[in-house]
Enzyme design. Structure first.
Site, PDB file in Angstrom:
ATOM      1  N   LYS A 242      21.632 -21.730  41.127  1.00  0.00           N
ATOM      2  CA  LYS A 242      22.723 -22.410  41.842  1.00  0.00           C
ATOM      3  C   LYS A 242      22.638 -22.175  43.341  1.00  0.00           C
ATOM      4  CE  LYS A 242      26.183 -20.408  39.647  1.00  0.00           C
ATOM      5  NZ  LYS A 242      25.444 -19.548  38.708  1.00  0.00           N
TER       6      LYS A 242
ATOM      7  N   ARG B 259      34.736 -20.640  37.129  1.00  0.00           N
ATOM      8  CA  ARG B 259      33.997 -19.910  36.102  1.00  0.00           C
ATOM      9  C   ARG B 259      34.824 -19.755  34.837  1.00  0.00           C
ATOM     10  NH1 ARG B 259      30.378 -16.943  39.966  1.00  0.00           N
ATOM     11  NH2 ARG B 259      28.751 -15.929  38.779  1.00  0.00           N
TER      12      ARG B 259
ATOM     13  N   ARG C 227      15.044 -10.527  41.128  1.00  0.00           N
ATOM     14  CA  ARG C 227      15.505 -11.270  42.311  1.00  0.00           C
ATOM     15  C   ARG C 227      15.647 -10.364  43.539  1.00  0.00           C
ATOM     16  NH1 ARG C 227      20.875 -14.894  41.925  1.00  0.00           N
ATOM     17  NH2 ARG C 227      21.912 -12.904  41.490  1.00  0.00           N
TER      18      ARG C 227
ATOM     19  N   ARG D  79      27.034 -10.062  32.498  1.00  0.00           N
ATOM     20  CA  ARG D  79      27.280 -11.331  33.197  1.00  0.00           C
ATOM     21  C   ARG D  79      26.903 -12.514  32.307  1.00  0.00           C
ATOM     22  NH1 ARG D  79      23.731 -10.182  38.201  1.00  0.00           N
ATOM     23  NH2 ARG D  79      24.287 -12.256  38.923  1.00  0.00           N
TER      24      ARG D  79
HETATM   25  P1  AMP Z   1      27.590 -14.709  41.944  1.00  0.00           P
HETATM   26  O1  AMP Z   1      27.119 -14.378  43.313  1.00  0.00           O
HETATM   27  O2  AMP Z   1      28.078 -16.136  41.821  1.00  0.00           O
HETATM   28  O3  AMP Z   1      26.597 -14.352  40.881  1.00  0.00           O
HETATM   29  O4  AMP Z   1      28.873 -13.801  41.674  1.00  0.00           O
HETATM   30  C1  AMP Z   1      28.786 -12.388  41.636  1.00  0.00           C
HETATM   31  C2  AMP Z   1      29.998 -11.813  40.953  1.00  0.00           C
HETATM   32  O5  AMP Z   1      31.190 -12.158  41.693  1.00  0.00           O
HETATM   33  C3  AMP Z   1      30.262 -12.340  39.537  1.00  0.00           C
HETATM   34  O6  AMP Z   1      29.501 -11.661  38.553  1.00  0.00           O
HETATM   35  C4  AMP Z   1      31.765 -12.068  39.399  1.00  0.00           C
HETATM   36  O7  AMP Z   1      32.016 -10.690  39.168  1.00  0.00           O
HETATM   37  C5  AMP Z   1      32.285 -12.392  40.798  1.00  0.00           C
HETATM   38  N1  AMP Z   1      32.656 -13.811  40.897  1.00  0.00           N
HETATM   39  C6  AMP Z   1      32.013 -14.782  41.611  1.00  0.00           C
HETATM   40  N2  AMP Z   1      32.627 -15.970  41.439  1.00  0.00           N
HETATM   41  C7  AMP Z   1      33.667 -15.744  40.599  1.00  0.00           C
HETATM   42  C8  AMP Z   1      34.675 -16.580  40.012  1.00  0.00           C
HETATM   43  N3  AMP Z   1      34.703 -17.905  40.235  1.00  0.00           N
HETATM   44  N4  AMP Z   1      35.596 -15.995  39.215  1.00  0.00           N
HETATM   45  C9  AMP Z   1      35.573 -14.668  38.979  1.00  0.00           C
HETATM   46  N5  AMP Z   1      34.641 -13.838  39.464  1.00  0.00           N
HETATM   47  C10 AMP Z   1      33.700 -14.359  40.262  1.00  0.00           C
END
Ligand code: AMP
Length: 209
Positions: free
Chosen positions: A13, A88, A122, A164
């Site tokens: 993404k 999410r 990564r 995750r």
């Molecule tokens: P990401 O960088 O999108 O992988 O997000 C890293 C972490 O941030 C996720 O594993 C969640 O713990 C938190 N997070 C990011 N976006 C959301 C969301 N829309 N709702 C809840 N937690 C989020």
């Protein structure tokens, strides 16, 4: 145009978001990046978010939705934006529907067997956020795009990645059907190269212009 990028952690993404944002002049809004920035600056939101992120769990909906509502209300989002990592949960999607109109949801679909390796290998640029895989870096420790230092995210370790992915299956995957029913879903297979995925996404975006 208001766009959502959907996909499991590691689907690509962020990589697609950077490309789309550059080409279509859409602000890239990543809730994960907003939380990481808050953690770095040790804000109240950052302290709260950290306790969930470190365990691979979701930050509570109320907190996340408030942040997004504030962000998409800013002037630079008047002519469209791209959400990466939000919504999410179904509750987040419903909260979003109450405040804005979404034009397209791009779902990047990647074989689950690829995700653990993609995430654990990564490396991310501290400055521009570009992602790399350690196997293709040839020992390089800086970003080929901007020269920034590369680091490994704290939540990119096998145990946290597994939670995750479990959280994705339980809480985020149902959004595919949610948006399909609304006629907004565009599915793209993400097992190939970022360039190939982007070519398909760009063709779709161009067809909507
Ligand atoms: P990401 O960088 O999108 O992988 O997000 C890293 C972490 O941030 C996720 O594993 C969640 O713990 C938190 N997070 C990011 N976006 C959301 C969301 N829309 N709702 C809840 N937690 C989020």
């Amino acid at each position: 145009m208001n766009i959502i990028l959907l996909g499991a952690p590691g689907a690509g993404k962020g990589t697609q978001a950077t490309k789309i944002s550059d080409a279509y002049a859409l602000p890239h809004i990543s809730t994960g990046d907003i939380f990481r920035e808050n953690i770095k600056n040790q804000t109240e939101i950052g302290l709260l978010a950290k306790s969930f992120i470190d365990k691979g769990q979701l930050v509570p909906d109320e907190v996340t939705c408030k942040i997004v509502e504030e962000r998409i209300g800013r002037a630079d989002c008047q002519n469209g934006y791209m959400l990466d990592g939000f919504p999410r949960t179904i509750a987040q999607a419903e909260a979003l529907d109450a405040i804005t109109k979404i034009d397209l949801v791009i779902n990047i679909d990647v074989d689950f067997s690829l995700l653990m390796d993609r995430l654990c290998g990564r490396r991310v640029c501290k400055d521009c956020g570009e992602s790399y895989h350690v196997s293709r870096l040839g020992g390089a420790t800086t970003c080929s795009r901007c020269g920034g230092e590369l680091y490994q995210r704290k939540d990119d370790n096998p145990e946290t990645v597994q939670s995750r992915l479990d959280v994705y299956n339980a809480q985020t995957a149902p959004l595919i059907e949610y948006y399909e029913k609304k006629g907004l879903l565009f599915n793209v297979v993400g097992n190939t190269t970022p360039e190939d995925v982007y070519a398909k996404v760009a063709a779709k975006l161009d067809s909507l212009k």
